[in-house]
Design an enzyme around this catalytic site. Structure first.
Site, PDB file in Angstrom:
ATOM      1  N   ASP A  44       0.860  -1.194   0.000  1.00 41.39           N
ATOM      2  CA  ASP A  44       0.000   0.000   0.000  1.00 41.39           C
ATOM      3  C   ASP A  44       0.897   1.246   0.000  1.00 41.39           C
ATOM      4  O   ASP A  44       1.870   1.315   0.752  1.00 41.39           O
ATOM      5  CB  ASP A  44      -0.862  -0.056   1.282  1.00 41.39           C
ATOM      6  CG  ASP A  44      -1.991   0.953   1.285  1.00 41.39           C
ATOM      7  OD1 ASP A  44      -2.382   1.414   0.198  1.00 41.39           O
ATOM      8  OD2 ASP A  44      -2.495   1.267   2.391  1.00 41.39           O
ATOM      9  N   HIS A  45       0.578   2.209  -0.831  1.00 42.85           N
ATOM     10  CA  HIS A  45       1.284   3.498  -0.877  1.00 42.85           C
ATOM     11  C   HIS A  45       2.809   3.388  -0.920  1.00 42.85           C
ATOM     12  O   HIS A  45       3.512   3.962  -0.079  1.00 42.85           O
ATOM     13  CB  HIS A  45       0.876   4.392   0.308  1.00 42.85           C
ATOM     14  CG  HIS A  45      -0.528   4.885   0.189  1.00 42.85           C
ATOM     15  ND1 HIS A  45      -0.918   5.860  -0.710  1.00 42.85           N
ATOM     16  CD2 HIS A  45      -1.649   4.510   0.850  1.00 42.85           C
ATOM     17  CE1 HIS A  45      -2.210   6.063  -0.601  1.00 42.85           C
ATOM     18  NE2 HIS A  45      -2.689   5.243   0.325  1.00 42.85           N
TER      19      HIS A  45
ATOM     20  N   ASP B 219       2.567   5.134  -5.375  1.00 44.29           N
ATOM     21  CA  ASP B 219       1.834   6.391  -5.165  1.00 44.29           C
ATOM     22  C   ASP B 219       2.734   7.558  -5.545  1.00 44.29           C
ATOM     23  O   ASP B 219       3.355   8.197  -4.693  1.00 44.29           O
ATOM     24  CB  ASP B 219       1.376   6.497  -3.702  1.00 44.29           C
ATOM     25  CG  ASP B 219       0.604   7.790  -3.449  1.00 44.29           C
ATOM     26  OD1 ASP B 219       0.443   8.575  -4.409  1.00 44.29           O
ATOM     27  OD2 ASP B 219       0.178   8.023  -2.306  1.00 44.29           O
TER      28      ASP B 219
ATOM     29  N   GLU C  44      -1.714   6.233  -8.638  1.00 42.68           N
ATOM     30  CA  GLU C  44      -2.670   7.200  -8.075  1.00 42.68           C
ATOM     31  C   GLU C  44      -2.546   8.533  -8.789  1.00 42.68           C
ATOM     32  O   GLU C  44      -1.455   9.055  -9.005  1.00 42.68           O
ATOM     33  CB  GLU C  44      -2.414   7.410  -6.576  1.00 42.68           C
ATOM     34  CG  GLU C  44      -3.347   8.488  -5.984  1.00 42.68           C
ATOM     35  CD  GLU C  44      -3.347   8.549  -4.463  1.00 42.68           C
ATOM     36  OE1 GLU C  44      -3.284   7.477  -3.829  1.00 42.68           O
ATOM     37  OE2 GLU C  44      -3.414   9.665  -3.918  1.00 42.68           O
TER      38      GLU C  44
ATOM     39  N   GLY D 265      -7.873   7.765   7.668  1.00 48.49           N
ATOM     40  CA  GLY D 265      -8.089   8.005   9.093  1.00 48.49           C
ATOM     41  C   GLY D 265      -9.556   8.159   9.459  1.00 48.49           C
ATOM     42  O   GLY D 265     -10.452   8.019   8.614  1.00 48.49           O
TER      43      GLY D 265
ATOM     44  N   SER E  30     -11.616   4.483   2.535  1.00 51.09           N
ATOM     45  CA  SER E  30     -13.010   4.051   2.387  1.00 51.09           C
ATOM     46  C   SER E  30     -13.605   3.409   3.629  1.00 51.09           C
ATOM     47  O   SER E  30     -14.591   2.677   3.534  1.00 51.09           O
ATOM     48  CB  SER E  30     -13.139   3.103   1.199  1.00 51.09           C
ATOM     49  OG  SER E  30     -12.984   3.855   0.024  1.00 51.09           O
TER      50      SER E  30
ATOM     51  N   ASN F 111     -10.150   0.233  -0.166  1.00 49.56           N
ATOM     52  CA  ASN F 111      -9.178   0.173   0.937  1.00 49.56           C
ATOM     53  C   ASN F 111      -9.828   0.472   2.282  1.00 49.56           C
ATOM     54  O   ASN F 111     -10.464   1.527   2.447  1.00 49.56           O
ATOM     55  CB  ASN F 111      -8.077   1.208   0.715  1.00 49.56           C
ATOM     56  CG  ASN F 111      -7.094   0.790  -0.346  1.00 49.56           C
ATOM     57  OD1 ASN F 111      -7.366  -0.126  -1.125  1.00 49.56           O
ATOM     58  ND2 ASN F 111      -5.964   1.448  -0.382  1.00 49.56           N
TER      59      ASN F 111
HETATM   60  P1  13P Z   1      -9.205   4.298   5.860  1.00 50.05           P
HETATM   61  O1  13P Z   1      -8.358   5.132   6.783  1.00 50.05           O
HETATM   62  O2  13P Z   1     -10.463   5.006   5.465  1.00 50.05           O
HETATM   63  O3  13P Z   1      -9.480   2.950   6.401  1.00 50.05           O
HETATM   64  O4  13P Z   1      -8.393   4.110   4.498  1.00 50.05           O
HETATM   65  C1  13P Z   1      -7.343   3.171   4.406  1.00 50.05           C
HETATM   66  C2  13P Z   1      -6.594   3.311   3.130  1.00 50.05           C
HETATM   67  O5  13P Z   1      -7.025   3.952   2.188  1.00 50.05           O
HETATM   68  C3  13P Z   1      -5.287   2.627   3.032  1.00 50.05           C
HETATM   69  O6  13P Z   1      -4.595   2.954   1.871  1.00 50.05           O
END
Ligand code: 13P
Length: 349
Positions: free
Chosen positions: A83-84, A105, A142, A190, A225, A266
């Site tokens: 992720d990222h 990203d 992204e 968050g 999300s 996510n």
């Molecule tokens: P949330 O903080 O909404 O759960 O998002 C997590 C996210 O997008 C991880 O890349």
């Protein structure tokens, strides 16, 4: 079964018209919670680790845990995703460890904070795509910048600061060849996404729909999300927490997204809330307890419940056995001979 290509999971999701939750992990209990939910609902799943998670757990511990999850759950297709990723090097190290998917990203510079230029983003993402596809690994890019900060990664600020421009999304998808595209539509990482239930002025589903019309064959990704449901907030606060009133992304908006090309969703914060609420409850009600299993077990169960619910709501439930996984080597051949290259067929404006 071995870890599966995320591209295959998303292609299958597109055929079936459903979305696949991508759940963040840092430790064994979170991985077990996701796998228990996937077994319960018979769901294919994406497990993802941020740079912060890889540092917290140490790469090898985390990756061996995922391999154990794959071995123990031969009927569940699992894609392991970075992720990222903030740089080519981060993505390369994940690929070399055995991750089957990476996010580059490039919307932020390598410091993970400063928005980059469009050209910088295209350049670094293209470089990751070339390296990853040669090895059968999926790439998410992204365009536009999310709000908030997660594990030290993010531009901060409101989700409305850098909404994706649909024209740029088209050019980005064409020039990079990404398999999946994260777009900024007003969400942020968050718990504190919105100060009231979001409407179209802050959650730009119209932008998502416009991008999907232009890029009908590109798998869209919704970050930030979590729905931050009130019941999870209430448990935390009931047992001594101090969360301020807040709103996340309503599930029905995510479902609208899924009807309009969103294939990866996510979710991290909802699981963090569930875990923290469960642990606080044990500490509050039985302060004499000190065996970590007394609070980690309810924490794991609380996360399983949230994940299973999201799997059902996103539509991936019941789809674990729909298809035979293609090996990563075969996927690499598909990229090499052009049969798998993302060809973002651009629809009329
Ligand atoms: P949330 O903080 O909404 O759960 O998002 C997590 C996210 O997008 C991880 O890349």
């Amino acid at each position: 079964m071995p870890l599966v290509s995320m591209r295959q999971l998303l292609d299958e999701a597109a055929k079936g018209g459903y979305g696949v939750g991508a759940f963040n992990v840092n430790d064994m209990e979170q991985i077990q919670a996701i796998m228990a939910a996937a077994r319960e609902t018979k769901s294919p799943v994406i497990v993802q680790a941020s740079r912060g998670a890889r540092a917290f757990a140490e790469d090898l511990y985390l990756f061996k845990l995922i391999q154990a999850a794959a071995e123990l759950n031969p009927d569940i297709p699992i894609a392991m995703h970075q992720d990222h990723g903030n740089s080519f090097e981060t993505c390369k190290s994940a690929i070399e460890l055995g991750y089957t998917s990476v996010m580059m990203d490039g919307s932020l510079k390598a410091d993970g904070k400063t928005p980059s230029t469009f050209e910088e983003n295209v350049e670094v993402t293209r470089k990751v795509v070339d390296f990853a596809h040669e090895r059968g690994v999926t790439v998410e890019g992204e365009i536009g910048v999310l709000g908030g900060v997660e594990d030290g990664h993010g531009a901060g600020g409101s989700g409305l600061d850098h909404i994706t421009d649909p024209d740029q999304a088209v050019e980005f998808a064409e020039r990079t060849g990404v398999d999946a595209l994260a777009i900024a539509i007003g969400t942020s990482h968050g718990a504190y996404k919105f100060t009231k239930k979001p409407d179209g002025s802050v959650l730009k589903m119209d932008v998502l729909i416009a991008i999907h019309k232009r890029l009908p064959n590109t798998h869209l990704v919704m970050h930030g999300s979590s729905s931050v449901p009130k019941d999870l907030q209430d448990v935390v606060n009931k047992y001594g927490g101090k969360l301020k009133e807040t709103w996340g992304v309503p599930v029905e908006e995510i479902q609208l997204g899924i009807r309009n090309g969103v294939r990866k969703i996510n979710v991290d914060t909802d699981n963090r809330l569930a875990i923290t609420g469960a642990i606080r409850k044990v500490f509050w009600e039985t302060p004499e307890k000190f065996d970590p299993r007394d609070y980690l077990k309810p924490a794991r169960e609380a996360m399983q419940k949230v994940v299973a619910l999201r799997m059902t709501q996103f539509g991936q439930a019941g789809h674990a056995g729909d298809y035979a996984p293609i090996s990563i080597a075969e996927i690499a051949k598909g990229y090499a001979d052009g049969s798998l290259t993302t060809q973002p067929l651009v629809a009329a404006k």
